[in-house]
Design an enzyme around this catalytic site. Structure first.
Site, PDB file in Angstrom:
ATOM      1  CG  ASN A   1     -10.948 -10.132  -1.109  1.00  0.00           C
ATOM      2  OD1 ASN A   1     -10.957 -11.332  -1.414  1.00  0.00           O
ATOM      3  ND2 ASN A   1     -11.010  -9.162  -2.009  1.00  0.00           N
ATOM      4  CD1 TRP A   2      -8.292 -14.200   3.647  1.00  0.00           C
ATOM      5  CD2 TRP A   2      -8.115 -16.433   3.446  1.00  0.00           C
ATOM      6  NE1 TRP A   2      -8.331 -14.733   4.911  1.00  0.00           N
ATOM      7  CE2 TRP A   2      -8.221 -16.117   4.814  1.00  0.00           C
ATOM      8  CE3 TRP A   2      -7.990 -17.784   3.086  1.00  0.00           C
ATOM      9  CZ2 TRP A   2      -8.209 -17.087   5.823  1.00  0.00           C
ATOM     10  CZ3 TRP A   2      -7.989 -18.758   4.089  1.00  0.00           C
ATOM     11  CH2 TRP A   2      -8.088 -18.401   5.440  1.00  0.00           C
ATOM     12  CE  LYS A   3      -7.500  -8.435  -3.029  1.00  0.00           C
ATOM     13  NZ  LYS A   3      -6.991  -7.263  -3.700  1.00  0.00           N
TER      14      LYS A   3
ATOM     15  CG  HIS B   1     -12.998  -6.823  -5.195  1.00  0.00           C
ATOM     16  ND1 HIS B   1     -11.911  -6.609  -6.009  1.00  0.00           N
ATOM     17  CD2 HIS B   1     -12.570  -6.589  -3.927  1.00  0.00           C
ATOM     18  CE1 HIS B   1     -10.864  -6.269  -5.266  1.00  0.00           C
ATOM     19  NE2 HIS B   1     -11.247  -6.245  -3.997  1.00  0.00           N
TER      20      HIS B   1
ATOM     21  CD  GLU C   1      -8.481  -7.570  -6.960  1.00  0.00           C
ATOM     22  OE1 GLU C   1      -8.838  -8.689  -6.545  1.00  0.00           O
ATOM     23  OE2 GLU C   1      -7.733  -6.808  -6.328  1.00  0.00           O
TER      24      GLU C   1
ATOM     25  CD  GLU D   1     -12.506  -2.848  -1.453  1.00  0.00           C
ATOM     26  OE1 GLU D   1     -11.818  -3.241  -0.510  1.00  0.00           O
ATOM     27  OE2 GLU D   1     -12.666  -3.509  -2.483  1.00  0.00           O
TER      28      GLU D   1
ATOM     29  N   GLY E   1      -4.277  -2.598  -3.166  1.00  0.00           N
ATOM     30  CA  GLY E   1      -3.051  -3.348  -3.444  1.00  0.00           C
ATOM     31  C   GLY E   1      -1.884  -2.469  -3.881  1.00  0.00           C
TER      32      GLY E   1
ATOM     33  CB  SER F   1      -3.225   0.199   0.820  1.00  0.00           C
ATOM     34  OG  SER F   1      -2.939  -0.260  -0.489  1.00  0.00           O
TER      35      SER F   1
ATOM     36  N   GLY G   1      -7.409  -6.679   2.001  1.00  0.00           N
ATOM     37  CA  GLY G   1      -6.837  -7.636   1.061  1.00  0.00           C
ATOM     38  C   GLY G   1      -5.514  -8.168   1.591  1.00  0.00           C
ATOM     39  N   GLY G   2      -4.421  -7.576   1.122  1.00  0.00           N
ATOM     40  CA  GLY G   2      -3.079  -8.062   1.444  1.00  0.00           C
ATOM     41  C   GLY G   2      -2.845  -8.368   2.915  1.00  0.00           C
TER      42      GLY G   2
HETATM   43  C1  PEP Z   1      -9.312  -5.454  -1.566  1.00  0.00           C
HETATM   44  O1  PEP Z   1      -8.931  -6.105  -2.529  1.00  0.00           O
HETATM   45  O2  PEP Z   1     -10.514  -5.454  -1.263  1.00  0.00           O
HETATM   46  C2  PEP Z   1      -8.323  -4.665  -0.837  1.00  0.00           C
HETATM   47  C3  PEP Z   1      -8.747  -3.717  -0.067  1.00  0.00           C
HETATM   48  O3  PEP Z   1      -6.998  -5.001  -1.055  1.00  0.00           O
HETATM   49  P1  PEP Z   1      -5.732  -4.384  -0.303  1.00  0.00           P
HETATM   50  O4  PEP Z   1      -6.065  -4.302   1.169  1.00  0.00           O
HETATM   51  O5  PEP Z   1      -4.626  -5.328  -0.584  1.00  0.00           O
HETATM   52  O6  PEP Z   1      -5.516  -3.015  -0.878  1.00  0.00           O
END
Ligand code: PEP
Length: 255
Positions: free
Chosen positions: A10-12, A96, A98, A168, A174, A214, A235-236
């Site tokens: 997920n590049w956001k 998600h 967010e 999640e 994050g 994470s 994500g990151g």
């Molecule tokens: C996400 O936003 O779906 C996610 C898992 O982010 P991160 O890996 O950065 O925690």
């Protein structure tokens, strides 16, 4: 039939056109053949040319990060499932945390988005997970159950078989705070059990349930070795090709 293992990035809201192209090329160069699936979920601007770049790579697919539930019309700033399908996206992240937090998406709205996604032959990656206060109060199961009941459990069993779930925990997204492999396994098993009760053990056994929060090259192996963890929504770490590939290569060798 075995259930599909997936690592989705997920590049956001990251990566300009050139940056996204370079990242995708680097991932393509490092991705070996595998029975597991890698899915890139970039911002919309990248989907069209990425469908050309990834064409013919059997284990690399594209996904979007959201879609509207209507077919078309006066919804400024939105995108439809049919539009995503037309650029060969195969997945759509829905629900998600967010989107839930900043855009107040929940319940009935998400159910409508799920319906539109499936109607157009796209597969939802449906996110669920509790916030920190709910975890501390021991309410994580109740919260996740409600999210699944509101967003997914109106589906017929045949429709549900196209759904991917991402557990999640919001407190892990994050933050650098990962759920322990035991916490992840416990929730994944709980979710699979809910699916079994709602539909059947056959469908539950075939449903891909991803962990997100994470996840990184250091912790992916242990998370992915849990029996009910079928991969990750990243994500990151998905913004760096070597990290994403290293996570993708973290599955235990299947017997
Ligand atoms: C996400 O936003 O779906 C996610 C898992 O982010 P991160 O890996 O950065 O925690």
């Amino acid at each position: 039939m075995k259930r599909q293992r997936i690592v989705a990035g997920n590049w956001k809201m990251n990566k300009t056109f050139d940056e996204g192209r370079d990242l995708a090329i680097s991932i393509i160069q490092q991705l070996g053949p595998s029975e597991n699936l890698a899915v890139l979920c970039p911002p919309f601007i990248h989907l069209n040319y990425l469908s050309v770049l990834t064409n013919g790579i059997a284990n690399l697919k594209l996904g979007a990060q959201n879609c509207h539930f209507e077919e078309s019309g006066a919804f400024t700033g939105e995108i439809s499932a049919a539009m995503l399908k037309s650029v060969e996206a195969e997945f759509v992240i829905l629900g998600h945390s967010e989107r839930r937090e900043y855009f107040k998406e929940a319940g009935e709205l998400l159910a409508k988005k799920v319906d539109s996604t499936l109607k157009h032959g796209l597969r939802p990656i449906f996110c669920c997970g509790e916030k920190l206060d709910a975890r501390e109060a021991g309410n994580q199961e109740e919260i996740v159950k409600q999210q699944l009941e509101e967003g997914l459990f109106h589906l017929e069993e045949s429709q549900f078989s196209n759904v991917v779930i991402a557990y999640e925990p919001v407190w892990a997204i994050g933050t650098g705070k990962t759920a322990s492999p035991e916490q992840a396994q416990e929730m994944h098993r709980y979710i699979r059990n809910l699916i079994s009760l709602k539909y059947s053990s056959h469908t539950a056994n075939l449903t891909t349930i991803l962990y997100g929060g994470s996840c990184n090259p250091k912790n992916a192996k242990e998370l992915f070795s849990q029996p009910d963890v079928d991969g990750g929504l990243i994500g990151g770490a998905s913004l760096h090709a070597t990290d994403f590939i290293s996570i993708f290569n973290s599955f235990p060798v299947s017997g």
